[in-house]
Each structure stands twice: as C-alpha cells, then as structure tokens.
Enzyme design. Structure first.
Site, PDB file in Angstrom:
ATOM      1  N   LEU A   1      -3.489  -1.612  14.138  1.00 32.75           N
ATOM      2  CA  LEU A   1      -2.861  -1.811  15.453  1.00 32.75           C
ATOM      3  C   LEU A   1      -2.751  -0.468  16.183  1.00 32.75           C
ATOM      4  O   LEU A   1      -1.876  -0.280  17.026  1.00 32.75           O
ATOM      5  CB  LEU A   1      -1.470  -2.444  15.285  1.00 32.75           C
ATOM      6  CG  LEU A   1      -1.471  -3.797  14.560  1.00 32.75           C
ATOM      7  CD1 LEU A   1      -0.061  -4.266  14.272  1.00 32.75           C
ATOM      8  CD2 LEU A   1      -2.213  -4.845  15.372  1.00 32.75           C
TER       9      LEU A   1
ATOM     10  N   HIS B   1      -7.438   9.726  -1.816  1.00 38.63           N
ATOM     11  CA  HIS B   1      -6.803   9.621  -0.496  1.00 38.63           C
ATOM     12  C   HIS B   1      -7.574  10.374   0.595  1.00 38.63           C
ATOM     13  O   HIS B   1      -7.758   9.864   1.703  1.00 38.63           O
ATOM     14  CB  HIS B   1      -5.367  10.147  -0.610  1.00 38.63           C
ATOM     15  CG  HIS B   1      -4.441   9.647   0.439  1.00 38.63           C
ATOM     16  ND1 HIS B   1      -3.091   9.533   0.227  1.00 38.63           N
ATOM     17  CD2 HIS B   1      -4.638   9.244   1.722  1.00 38.63           C
ATOM     18  CE1 HIS B   1      -2.517   9.073   1.324  1.00 38.63           C
ATOM     19  NE2 HIS B   1      -3.431   8.894   2.240  1.00 38.63           N
TER      20      HIS B   1
ATOM     21  N   ASP C   1       0.846  -1.209   0.000  1.00 40.67           N
ATOM     22  CA  ASP C   1       0.000   0.000   0.000  1.00 40.67           C
ATOM     23  C   ASP C   1       0.876   1.251   0.000  1.00 40.67           C
ATOM     24  O   ASP C   1       1.611   1.510   0.945  1.00 40.67           O
ATOM     25  CB  ASP C   1      -0.879  -0.030   1.261  1.00 40.67           C
ATOM     26  CG  ASP C   1      -1.840   1.141   1.337  1.00 40.67           C
ATOM     27  OD1 ASP C   1      -3.033   0.938   1.050  1.00 40.67           O
ATOM     28  OD2 ASP C   1      -1.416   2.264   1.701  1.00 40.67           O
TER      29      ASP C   1
ATOM     30  N   LYS D   1      -2.691   5.913  -4.185  1.00 42.80           N
ATOM     31  CA  LYS D   1      -3.768   6.875  -3.861  1.00 42.80           C
ATOM     32  C   LYS D   1      -3.474   8.237  -4.465  1.00 42.80           C
ATOM     33  O   LYS D   1      -2.327   8.693  -4.442  1.00 42.80           O
ATOM     34  CB  LYS D   1      -3.899   7.021  -2.336  1.00 42.80           C
ATOM     35  CG  LYS D   1      -3.864   5.727  -1.559  1.00 42.80           C
ATOM     36  CD  LYS D   1      -4.039   5.946  -0.064  1.00 42.80           C
ATOM     37  CE  LYS D   1      -3.726   4.677   0.711  1.00 42.80           C
ATOM     38  NZ  LYS D   1      -2.305   4.482   1.016  1.00 42.80           N
TER      39      LYS D   1
ATOM     40  N   TYR E   1       3.024   9.592  -0.333  1.00 40.50           N
ATOM     41  CA  TYR E   1       4.131   8.941   0.399  1.00 40.50           C
ATOM     42  C   TYR E   1       5.469   9.149  -0.314  1.00 40.50           C
ATOM     43  O   TYR E   1       6.531   8.872   0.238  1.00 40.50           O
ATOM     44  CB  TYR E   1       3.886   7.434   0.569  1.00 40.50           C
ATOM     45  CG  TYR E   1       2.618   7.041   1.300  1.00 40.50           C
ATOM     46  CD1 TYR E   1       1.815   7.990   1.937  1.00 40.50           C
ATOM     47  CD2 TYR E   1       2.206   5.711   1.348  1.00 40.50           C
ATOM     48  CE1 TYR E   1       0.644   7.614   2.591  1.00 40.50           C
ATOM     49  CE2 TYR E   1       1.046   5.335   2.000  1.00 40.50           C
ATOM     50  CZ  TYR E   1       0.265   6.295   2.608  1.00 40.50           C
ATOM     51  OH  TYR E   1      -0.895   5.900   3.243  1.00 40.50           O
TER      52      TYR E   1
HETATM   53  N1  NAP Z   1      -5.378   6.056   3.894  1.00 41.51           N
HETATM   54  C1  NAP Z   1      -4.784   6.755   4.835  1.00 41.51           C
HETATM   55  O1  NAP Z   1      -5.067   7.955   5.024  1.00 41.51           O
HETATM   56  C2  NAP Z   1      -3.753   6.102   5.690  1.00 41.51           C
HETATM   57  C3  NAP Z   1      -3.358   6.688   6.901  1.00 41.51           C
HETATM   58  C4  NAP Z   1      -2.409   6.044   7.670  1.00 41.51           C
HETATM   59  C5  NAP Z   1      -1.864   4.833   7.227  1.00 41.51           C
HETATM   60  N2  NAP Z   1      -2.265   4.296   6.041  1.00 41.51           N
HETATM   61  C6  NAP Z   1      -1.697   3.018   5.534  1.00 41.51           C
HETATM   62  O2  NAP Z   1      -1.730   2.059   6.552  1.00 41.51           O
HETATM   63  C7  NAP Z   1      -0.410   1.536   6.736  1.00 41.51           C
HETATM   64  C8  NAP Z   1      -0.254   1.059   8.137  1.00 41.51           C
HETATM   65  O3  NAP Z   1       0.071   2.126   8.987  1.00 41.51           O
HETATM   66  P1  NAP Z   1      -0.335   2.283  10.474  1.00 41.51           P
HETATM   67  O4  NAP Z   1       0.734   2.977  11.165  1.00 41.51           O
HETATM   68  O5  NAP Z   1      -1.680   2.900  10.475  1.00 41.51           O
HETATM   69  O6  NAP Z   1      -0.383   0.732  10.928  1.00 41.51           O
HETATM   70  P2  NAP Z   1      -0.558  -0.077  12.254  1.00 41.51           P
HETATM   71  O7  NAP Z   1      -0.524  -1.467  11.761  1.00 41.51           O
HETATM   72  O8  NAP Z   1      -1.723   0.352  13.083  1.00 41.51           O
HETATM   73  O9  NAP Z   1       0.743   0.262  13.116  1.00 41.51           O
HETATM   74  C9  NAP Z   1       1.996  -0.198  12.737  1.00 41.51           C
HETATM   75  C10 NAP Z   1       2.919  -0.254  13.950  1.00 41.51           C
HETATM   76  O10 NAP Z   1       2.429  -1.201  14.876  1.00 41.51           O
HETATM   77  C11 NAP Z   1       3.532  -1.752  15.593  1.00 41.51           C
HETATM   78  N3  NAP Z   1       3.389  -3.185  15.585  1.00 41.51           N
HETATM   79  C12 NAP Z   1       3.270  -3.989  14.530  1.00 41.51           C
HETATM   80  N4  NAP Z   1       3.104  -5.277  14.903  1.00 41.51           N
HETATM   81  C13 NAP Z   1       3.116  -5.260  16.243  1.00 41.51           C
HETATM   82  C14 NAP Z   1       2.973  -6.268  17.234  1.00 41.51           C
HETATM   83  N5  NAP Z   1       2.750  -7.564  16.874  1.00 41.51           N
HETATM   84  N6  NAP Z   1       3.054  -5.913  18.507  1.00 41.51           N
HETATM   85  C15 NAP Z   1       3.261  -4.625  18.856  1.00 41.51           C
HETATM   86  N7  NAP Z   1       3.395  -3.600  17.952  1.00 41.51           N
HETATM   87  C16 NAP Z   1       3.308  -3.934  16.684  1.00 41.51           C
HETATM   88  C17 NAP Z   1       4.799  -1.298  14.887  1.00 41.51           C
HETATM   89  O11 NAP Z   1       5.342  -0.252  15.680  1.00 41.51           O
HETATM   90  P3  NAP Z   1       6.937  -0.065  15.857  1.00 41.51           P
HETATM   91  O12 NAP Z   1       7.387   0.472  14.536  1.00 41.51           O
HETATM   92  O13 NAP Z   1       7.028   0.904  16.976  1.00 41.51           O
HETATM   93  O14 NAP Z   1       7.461  -1.418  16.151  1.00 41.51           O
HETATM   94  C18 NAP Z   1       4.286  -0.729  13.604  1.00 41.51           C
HETATM   95  O15 NAP Z   1       5.089   0.323  13.134  1.00 41.51           O
HETATM   96  C19 NAP Z   1       0.500   2.691   6.307  1.00 41.51           C
HETATM   97  O16 NAP Z   1       1.791   2.318   5.979  1.00 41.51           O
HETATM   98  C20 NAP Z   1      -0.255   3.191   5.095  1.00 41.51           C
HETATM   99  O17 NAP Z   1       0.025   2.361   3.982  1.00 41.51           O
HETATM  100  C21 NAP Z   1      -3.196   4.900   5.282  1.00 41.51           C
END
Ligand code: NAP
Length: 200
Positions: A175, A96, A33, A63, A38
């Site tokens: 998460l 987006h 994604d 996006k 980005y």
């Molecule tokens: N459409 C939008 O507007 C939008 C907005 C935001 C994100 N996104 C997309 O969603 C993706 C995911 O991003 P997110 O930050 O929202 O994802 P998330 O999955 O909620 O958080 C990811 C973080 O969770 C931690 N983690 C992962 N596995 C774990 C486990 N088993 N135990 C404990 N901590 C764990 C890690 O932190 P640490 O790095 O500290 O280890 C990781 O960096 C982005 O890369 C992007 O592609 C889209």
C-alpha cells in the site's frame, strides 16, 4: 503460503508487538512477518503459542540481518531466532538485505533447511542486478524474494527473472506504506468502486 500477511516492522515495544500479533491472529491473519532487525521476534512467538490455532496453520517469516552474514554467524543467528520465537521451525527465513557475505549466509540457511529448522529459504530486496550477482552461485533457488511492490513500483524486470526461476514475489509496501495519494488515484478508486472494495 497465505496471500495476505501482517508485518511487525517498526514495533520495537514488545508488549505492543505482542498485542498487535494477538489482534492480527484474532482478525484472521495467518502470516506474521518479523525479522531479527525488528527486534520483536519474542513478541511474535508468544501469541502464536498462546493461541488455539494449530502451529501448521500459521506462517511465520523472519529474516537474517547484515551483522550475521558469515557462515558461523548465520548459523548462530538462525538458532537465536528460533529461540526468541520459541518455535521449533520457521516457515520462511530470508536474507534481509543482499550485501556482504550473502553466499556464506545462504549456505548456513540451506543447511538449516535440511535440518528442518526452516521450511523455505528466500531473499529480500534483491534487485535484478543483485539477483544476477548472487543467485547463480546458490545451490538452492530462493523460494521467495520479498521486495517493495505496489502500483507505483511494479518490478517488471525483476518479475521476469523470478518467473523464469519459479520464484514467488512477496510484497512489502503493497500500500506504498500508507501512501495517501495511491488511495485517491482515479485508476485505483474506479476499480475499487467497480469491485465493491476499499481502495487499499
Ligand atoms: N523486507 C523488507 O526490507 C521490508 C521493508 C519494509 C517492510 N517490510 C514488511 O512489510 C510489512 C508491511 O509494511 P509496509 O509499511 O511496507 O506496508 P503497507 O501495507 O504498504 O503500509 C501499511 C500502512 O498502510 C496504511 N493502510 C493500511 N490499510 C489501509 C487502507 N485500507 N486505506 C488506507 N491506508 C491503509 C496504514 O497506515 P496508517 O498506519 O497511517 O493507518 C498502514 O500502516 C512490514 O511490517 C514488514 O513486515 C519488509
């Protein structure tokens, strides 16, 4: 569409993003994604091309960003995304953020879908209010709405609206963006223990 994906938000360094995508594919992820915003679409396309995995087994999402929400701009932006990705098509392309000339951006995306440049078109960050404002005017129903979704933000009203229209919810922050509190909540840790899984 694969159930689990790997996102490259906040990885602007192209060599780091490329390595991350290479590792993700090796680990078994089959959904990557990215987004124009980005600034790393190039770094997503290259490892996909370099891998031995057939293109049709990898799902690529990108996006459209706000500055391209007008018909002509959106058309150009879609072509630029494909060029940067180095791919003939993207599996899913999303609006987006739903602000501004979303209707014009959507028309350009519908046409790109018809032309085979995009397999599925969708939206992101559409709240119930924004959904009601924009989606009734679309000719093609979004396949996906990618929104924040996790145990702390269950999107109950939005899910009802989307279910009525057969639209898939894709979670970002599943998460809680690494929310440590979530991983220690008894309701979560008890379930994790019961099913022999990591809390994440
Ligand atoms: N459409 C939008 O507007 C939008 C907005 C935001 C994100 N996104 C997309 O969603 C993706 C995911 O991003 P997110 O930050 O929202 O994802 P998330 O999955 O909620 O958080 C990811 C973080 O969770 C931690 N983690 C992962 N596995 C774990 C486990 N088993 N135990 C404990 N901590 C764990 C890690 O932190 P640490 O790095 O500290 O280890 C990781 O960096 C982005 O890369 C992007 O592609 C889209």
């Amino acid at each position: 569409m694969p159930t689990l994906g790997f996102g490259v938000f906040q990885v602007p360094d192209l060599s780091q993003a490329e390595q991350a995508v290479t590792d993700a594919l090796e680990t078994g992820y089959r959904l990557i994604d990215t987004a124009v915003a980005y600034q790393n679409e190039e770094a997503v396309g290259k490892p996909i091309k370099d891998s031995d995995i057939p293109r049709d087994q990898i799902w690529v999402t990108s996006k459209l960003w706000l500055q391209d929400y007008a018909y002509e701009e959106a058309k150009k932006a879609i072509d630029l995304s494909l060029k940067k990705l180095g791919l003939d098509y993207v599996d899913l392309y999303l609006v987006h953020q739903p602000y501004g000339k979303v209707d014009e951006a959507w028309q350009a995306m519908e046409e790109a879908q018809e032309a085979g440049k995009i397999r599925s078109i969708g939206v992101s960050n559409m709240t119930p209010k924004l959904w009601k404002k924009f989606v009734p005017d679309f000719d093609v129903m979004p396949a996906v709405n990618q929104v924040e979704f996790n145990p702390y933000f269950q999107q109950k009203e939005l899910r009802q609206i989307m279910a009525k229209n057969g639209v898939a919810l894709e979670a970002w922050a599943p998460l809680g963006q690494g929310n440590a509190e979530l991983f220690h909540k008894p309701v979560i840790t008890k379930m994790a223990k019961k099913y022999g899984k990591d809390a994440g």
